[in-house]
Structure formats: structure tokens, C-alpha cells
Design a protein around this motif. Sequence first.
Motif, mmCIF file in Angstrom:
data_model
loop_
_atom_site.group_PDB
_atom_site.id
_atom_site.type_symbol
_atom_site.label_atom_id
_atom_site.label_comp_id
_atom_site.label_asym_id
_atom_site.label_seq_id
_atom_site.Cartn_x
_atom_site.Cartn_y
_atom_site.Cartn_z
ATOM 1 N N GLN A 314 0.731 0.607 -1.414
ATOM 2 C CA GLN A 314 1.117 -0.549 -2.206
ATOM 3 C C GLN A 314 2.636 -0.650 -2.294
ATOM 4 O O GLN A 314 3.219 -1.740 -2.175
ATOM 5 C CB GLN A 314 0.503 -0.449 -3.606
ATOM 6 C CG GLN A 314 0.696 -1.685 -4.472
ATOM 7 C CD GLN A 314 -0.021 -2.902 -3.940
ATOM 8 O OE1 GLN A 314 -1.025 -2.784 -3.261
ATOM 9 N NE2 GLN A 314 0.503 -4.074 -4.222
ATOM 10 N N LYS A 315 3.295 0.487 -2.474
ATOM 11 C CA LYS A 315 4.755 0.479 -2.538
ATOM 12 C C LYS A 315 5.366 0.154 -1.178
ATOM 13 O O LYS A 315 6.373 -0.558 -1.096
ATOM 14 C CB LYS A 315 5.261 1.835 -3.038
ATOM 15 C CG LYS A 315 4.946 2.095 -4.503
ATOM 16 C CD LYS A 315 5.558 3.399 -4.975
ATOM 17 C CE LYS A 315 5.289 3.629 -6.465
ATOM 18 N NZ LYS A 315 5.893 4.876 -6.947
ATOM 19 N N ARG A 318 5.085 -3.543 -0.706
ATOM 20 C CA ARG A 318 6.096 -4.237 -1.505
ATOM 21 C C ARG A 318 7.468 -4.136 -0.845
ATOM 22 O O ARG A 318 8.268 -5.078 -0.889
ATOM 23 C CB ARG A 318 6.139 -3.649 -2.915
ATOM 24 C CG ARG A 318 4.935 -3.999 -3.777
ATOM 25 C CD ARG A 318 5.063 -3.413 -5.167
ATOM 26 N NE ARG A 318 6.195 -3.990 -5.888
ATOM 27 C CZ ARG A 318 6.637 -3.534 -7.056
ATOM 28 N NH1 ARG A 318 6.051 -2.474 -7.623
ATOM 29 N NH2 ARG A 318 7.650 -4.107 -7.662
ATOM 30 N N LYS A 321 7.685 -6.624 1.922
ATOM 31 C CA LYS A 321 7.832 -8.002 1.441
ATOM 32 C C LYS A 321 9.308 -8.394 1.320
ATOM 33 O O LYS A 321 9.650 -9.577 1.370
ATOM 34 C CB LYS A 321 7.155 -8.159 0.075
ATOM 35 C CG LYS A 321 5.646 -7.952 0.077
ATOM 36 C CD LYS A 321 4.914 -9.010 0.877
ATOM 37 C CE LYS A 321 3.401 -8.807 0.778
ATOM 38 N NZ LYS A 321 2.672 -9.784 1.633
ATOM 39 N N ILE A 420 11.229 -1.910 -6.499
ATOM 40 C CA ILE A 420 9.860 -1.461 -6.215
ATOM 41 C C ILE A 420 9.333 -0.585 -7.343
ATOM 42 O O ILE A 420 8.158 -0.667 -7.722
ATOM 43 C CB ILE A 420 9.819 -0.699 -4.875
ATOM 44 C CG1 ILE A 420 10.101 -1.670 -3.721
ATOM 45 C CG2 ILE A 420 8.468 -0.023 -4.669
ATOM 46 C CD1 ILE A 420 10.322 -0.981 -2.407
#
Length: 453
Positions: A314-315, A318, A321, A420
Motif C-alpha cells: 500500500q505504501k 502511494r 502515485k 506517505i
Amino acid sequence: MEQQQPNKFLQKIKTSITSRMVMIGVLSFILMIPLMYIEGLIEERSYHQKNVVNEISKQWGNEVAVYGPILKIPYKIYKEKVITNEKTKQVTTELIENIKYGYFFPDKLDINSNINPEQKKRGIYSTAVFNSNISISGEFKTIDFSKIEVNRENILWNKCKIIFKTTNVKGISTNLSIKINNKDYSLSSADFKKARNKDFYTLETNFLSFKELKKTEEKVLFSLGFKVKGSKDVRFIPIGKETKAQIVSSWKTANFMGEFLPYNPDKINKNGFNAKWKVLDINRPFSQEHFDGLPHLNEFDFGVNFKIPVDEYQKSLRSAKYGFLVISLTFLIFFLIQTISKINMHPFQYLMIGLALLMFYTLLVSISEHSNFLKAYTIASISVIGLITFYSKSILKNIKFMILIFLSLTILYTFIFIIIQLESYALLVGSIGLFIILAAIMLISRKIDWSIN
């Protein structure tokens, strides 16, 4: 003279600020294609991790949720049925007997659970599982049929049952029985078609026949205990008129969940946690008796989540992104240096720098699968910053510009890492940071002669 004119035109394009900006913009958008593939790779790896975790959980034992014990009492109701004789046209009435059920929650419910968690690994993936000892005790005191005004003679006291619901029967490692007024009754699975209902399996006793239920002033005491293996979380539904619960565990990162939170302020300690709950009937929006079937009360549960708290994928996602922002700002830094210092940079050199920036994300994902996110981010950022810094030395031919590139990239990657890590303040910090970056670019760009287009 005719051949020199095109050469001057090409030379003007090469030195034009506008053409450089267009070239950088086109390269930035081209690099978005591999960046999207990298994001897809991260999502694919995350999906594979979830499948492995679910497989481990399925083999070991799923989450543990407990709903019960509940007293199930059948009763008779009669309805009149009108019958007309077709030949004689005579009308008669007949009483039709139907069996209905009343479900009664305990007046007191005490739950104690001791949970010993551990991590299970498969390849590079790991998940939290646990062994638990759960003991439940309490009492039934009020058996109230007044809501439906049924005659007590129509209550089938000798057909009562105790039912108990749980999401995890596979993980139970002991024979399950409940003690009612010092007498043991075995709990076994109900009919399979009826057992599974809204993620809960139903266990029930054989018929109970105890005279105490007929006397409203008498208490019906119960207790049961069992061992169960599970994963993800432990949850309880507070069906007691007064529900008390306690969960003790050595798990270091407790994540309390559900409709109710522990009341004791010292619940977390250096050895784990010792959480206590107390829920009264006035705290939840359902009654102690039900005559239209047993309600689904999953939304009112409470408990502890034992999932591993850090989600590296998930990190990493991110981070990806922000890939367009990192590429754009890095290109912009080189563009400003190139424009101010009158140093020519070939589009191929910009492309190499962009590919180096993309390598950061593949390094980040691959290293984080074998380590923690902080270490992976540090190694990946140092590698990419070092590579681009030394590459810029050969392009810009100046140690001062190399140091500027190093500091700019270090600040940029540090800024992304801070965003983050933050959750509640990510938007605020990100907005302030971008404002400062924009102000710095506007300040530096004042030195550029934009008339040379």
C-alpha cells in the motif's frame, strides 16, 4: 546560402526554450506509460499477497466471532381456519397449531479470552494467526413472553435448546459443551442447510428439560470454555443485558475495532495488552428477546484485530502515485539549470534520468518484500539519487550543479516519504510543501530571459 538556412533553423530549435519545454513535457507523458505498468505490478503483488494470506488463514482458521449463548424456546400458537363444505355449504372453523420460537439473550454475560498470537510465513509473505482460550459464563433470569401474550401452558419447556453461533468451527480444538446449572450439555452442529447463516455457524444442544425456567424468580446459570485457532481478529457480540469482556494477549500492536472500545486506560503495556469492555443493554439498539427469528447483529460486535499493521504494498503504491510529480519536478530542475547555465542537454539524457527515476519504484517494491518499508525506501532513494547525481556531473560539468541536484532530489524524496507516512495531515503537509516548491521555482525562474523562445 540555401543550405545554411535550415541549419540555422535547426540550431534555433535546439536552443529554443519553448522547444525544450515541449520536449520535456512529451518525455514526461511518455514515462507515464511504464509508471502505470509499475503501479499494475505493485497491485498484482499485493493481490498475490492477499491470496497467500487468505490461504494460510483458511488452513489455520479464519477470524473468530462469537454470538451466544442464546436460549431458544418453542411455543404453540393457534390460528382459526375457516372450512366450507362444498356439498352442504356448511361452514366450520378449525384451530391450526403452529410452532414458533422465542430467542432470549442472557441477563449477564462474562467473556474472558487469552490469545497467543504468532506469525506464519509462506515464501516472502507472512500473516498473523493465534491460539486462544475463551471462557464464557453468565445467567438467564428473565424469560418474558409478555410481548406476544402467549399462555404459559403453550410454552414447550421440555423442548428448549441452547444455541451458540461462531464464524470459526474449523479452528475449535476441544469438544464443546455448555454447563447449565451444573449439568453438562454437548453442543453440536445444527442441520448444515440451517447452520450457515450470515457468516455464522450454528451449534446447539439437545432438548433441555429443566423446571427452573418455569419459575421466573429462578436463575439459570451457564458456563462454557473452548480452545480455538484463528486469524485476523477476535470479536464478540454483546447480547447480555450486562456484557463484560476481557481480552489478554502478548500482541504488541493492538488494533481495537467494532462498535465499542475498551474502557480501561491502561489496556496497552510493554508485554502486550489487557483490554476490558462493559456494555449495557441501554448502549445497544436491540432487545433481550426476539420472536421473529434471530437477528443479525454483526454490526454491533467489538474486539481486536491481529493483522500485521504495516502494508508495504500500500505504501509502495502511494509512492508510485507521486511518480509523475517526481519526474516532472526533476526534469524541471534540470531544465532550469540548463537554461540558466546555457548548457545543452540531449533528449536522450533526459530519458536516461527518467528511467533512473522509474527504477526507484521497482527497487522499492522488490526490497520491501524482504525488509521493512523504511529500509527499502532508504536504499532505493540513495541508489537513484546517487546514480542521477553522478550522471549529472558528466552532463553539467560543474560540481556546484551536481550538489544542487543531490540536495534537490534528497529533499524531494524526503518530502514524498513524509507524505506517505502521514494520514490525517497528508493533504495539509503536501499542499504546504508544493506551495514552497512552487515559490522556489518562481524565484529561480526570474533569472531566465524568456524572450529567447
